[in-house]
Design an enzyme around this catalytic site. Structure first.
Site, short mmCIF file in Angstrom:
data_model
loop_
_atom_site.label_atom_id
_atom_site.label_comp_id
_atom_site.label_asym_id
_atom_site.label_seq_id
_atom_site.Cartn_x
_atom_site.Cartn_y
_atom_site.Cartn_z
N LYS A 179 35.29 41.91 37.28
CA LYS A 179 36.71 42.24 36.43
C LYS A 179 36.66 42.92 35.44
CE LYS A 179 37.43 37.52 39.34
NZ LYS A 179 38.70 37.59 39.76
N ASP A 208 39.34 43.63 39.73
CA ASP A 208 40.31 43.02 39.35
C ASP A 208 40.18 42.01 38.37
OD1 ASP A 208 41.83 40.36 40.37
OD2 ASP A 208 40.30 39.41 40.90
N GLU A 236 42.34 44.92 42.11
CA GLU A 236 42.95 43.73 42.52
C GLU A 236 44.85 43.44 40.88
OE1 GLU A 236 41.56 39.75 43.48
OE2 GLU A 236 40.58 41.45 44.54
N ASP A 261 47.38 39.92 44.46
CA ASP A 261 46.55 38.79 44.66
C ASP A 261 47.53 37.20 44.13
OD1 ASP A 261 45.01 36.00 44.43
OD2 ASP A 261 43.21 37.20 43.75
N LYS A 285 44.58 33.40 49.98
CA LYS A 285 43.94 32.63 49.14
C LYS A 285 44.67 30.85 49.77
CE LYS A 285 40.97 34.56 45.39
NZ LYS A 285 41.99 35.20 43.96
MG MG Z 1 42.31 38.33 42.76
#
Ligand code: MG
Length: 376
Positions: A179, A208, A236, A261, A285
């Site tokens: 992250k 991400d 991402e 995303d 997702k």
């Molecule tokens: Mg993501």
């Protein structure tokens, strides 16, 4: 004279109904082993709503929606209200053998509320697959039975992140998701360098940014990492979810593949990304797409454009992640898997479902989601 060569006895009796009789919800919360930190939030426990749908033939389907207010806007309260006050009254009495009608009713019942829709959608697919006596991934395509998940390293000090990465490598994970985008880029680069130092080059590193950069910052940061040879597999969501033009410019300006995303909830949003070539890949997702019905559409469109998809999850229990894994395993175009969330939880609420062995996930052979019981 009869033209049929099938006698009365040989004709198989087919049940004609599978009517939705009841939809129940239950709130759960499960602590995380270690706080999960991204550019958008810090999570210390999973908060989700479980859904149990019962049909008149006695079959039971399970679903789950997790609350992720900063991404989907869905809270525990809104999920519960959407399901019990709006969706339930429209779905009771509907026959799942006409499931095209049922899914359209679900998606037209209200705007947004994608996580609440996902919970109901998952339970409906559990029921349909059970009725077909097939594991859900086989009903959807059955492309493969096993997947390999990455593991997320939360944003902390470079040293702590390096130690965490080494620990995950020891546990067998060979793709790490880092992250970034929470602080300045130099700190992010220090973190990645420290992780590379600890795990070497055998591990794939994907980043991400969770919308943490603006367009220029993203281009500068990613180019810098390319120049330093940090060997990043993909980045991402570098920019804000609504900034499609910004993401397109980032995608054009750098060599590293860019994955959308938070920019893609609906098939219409996926279509825009695909037409404008604003990203190289899409992360699907179920909590964003409103479940498997629409997720399939996004994946099919992406496949037509030669864009591969990853399937990931929010912080969710092994219940809804089992559904996402069934979907992900069923399709050829889904090539990356981000299903580490259940491993971050202190307790497991599910008996059955997808099984983890290090990074390898194996789909169950039981019909439907393959969940034997839910213990809450
Ligand atoms: Mg993501």
């Amino acid at each position: 004279m009869s033209v049929s060569n099938v006698s009365q006895e040989e004709q198989v009796k087919v049940e004609t109904d599978m009517v939705i009789q009841d939809i129940e919800v239950k709130r759960i919360s499960v602590p995380l082993k270690k706080p999960f930190k991204t550019a958008l939030r810090t999570v210390e426990q999973l908060e989700s709503v479980l859904v149990k749908i019962t049909c008149d033939n006695g079959m039971v389907g399970w679903g789950e929606a997790s609350a992720t207010v900063v991404i989907t806007g869905d809270s525990i309260e809104s999920i519960e209200a959407a399901i019990t006050k709006t969706m339930k009254p429209q779905l009771i009495g509907k026959n799942l053998l006409a499931h095209e009608q049922v899914f359209h009713t679900l998606h037209q019942s209200m705007v947004g509320n994608s996580s609440a829709k996902a919970a109901v959608d998952i339970a409906l697919y559990d029921l349909i697959a059970q009725r077909c006596n097939l594991p859900l991934y086989q009903l959807l395509g059955g492309y493969q039975k096993q997947l390999e998940t990455d593991y997320t390293v939360s944003v902390n000090s470079p040293r702590e992140m390096g130690e965490d990465a080494a620990e995950y490598l020891k546990q067998g994970f060979n793709v790490l998701k880092i992250k970034v985008g929470k602080d300045n880029i130099d700190d992010d680069i220090l973190r990645i360098q420290e992780i590379r130092k600890m795990v070497g080059n055998a591990v794939k590193i994907r980043l991400d940014a969770n919308q943490g950069w603006d367009m220029k910052e993203a281009i500068r940061s990613i180019r810098k990492m390319e120049d330093m040879g940090l060997d990043i597999e993909l980045v991402e969501q570098p920019v804000k979810a609504h900034d499609i033009e910004g993401m397109r410019r980032v995608t054009q300006a750098v060599d590293t593949p860019i994955m959308a995303d938070e920019s893609v909830f609906t098939p219409a949003q996926a279509a825009e990304i695909l037409y404008t070539r604003a990203a190289d890949m899409i992360n699907i997702k179920l909590m964003k797409s409103g479940g498997i019905f629409k997720a399939q559409l996004i994946n099919q469109m992406a496949e037509e454009f030669g864009v591969e998809c990853m399937v990931g999850s929010m912080i969710e229990s092994r219940l809804s992640v089992t559904a996402a894994a069934h979907f992900a395993a069923s399709k050829k175009n889904i090539t990356r898997f981000d299903f580490d969330a259940p491993l971050m939880l202190l307790n497991d609420i599910v008996d059955g479902g997808v099984q983890y062995e290090g990074r390898v996930m194996t789909l169950p052979d039981l019909p439907g989601l393959g969940i034997r019981s839910v213990n809450v």
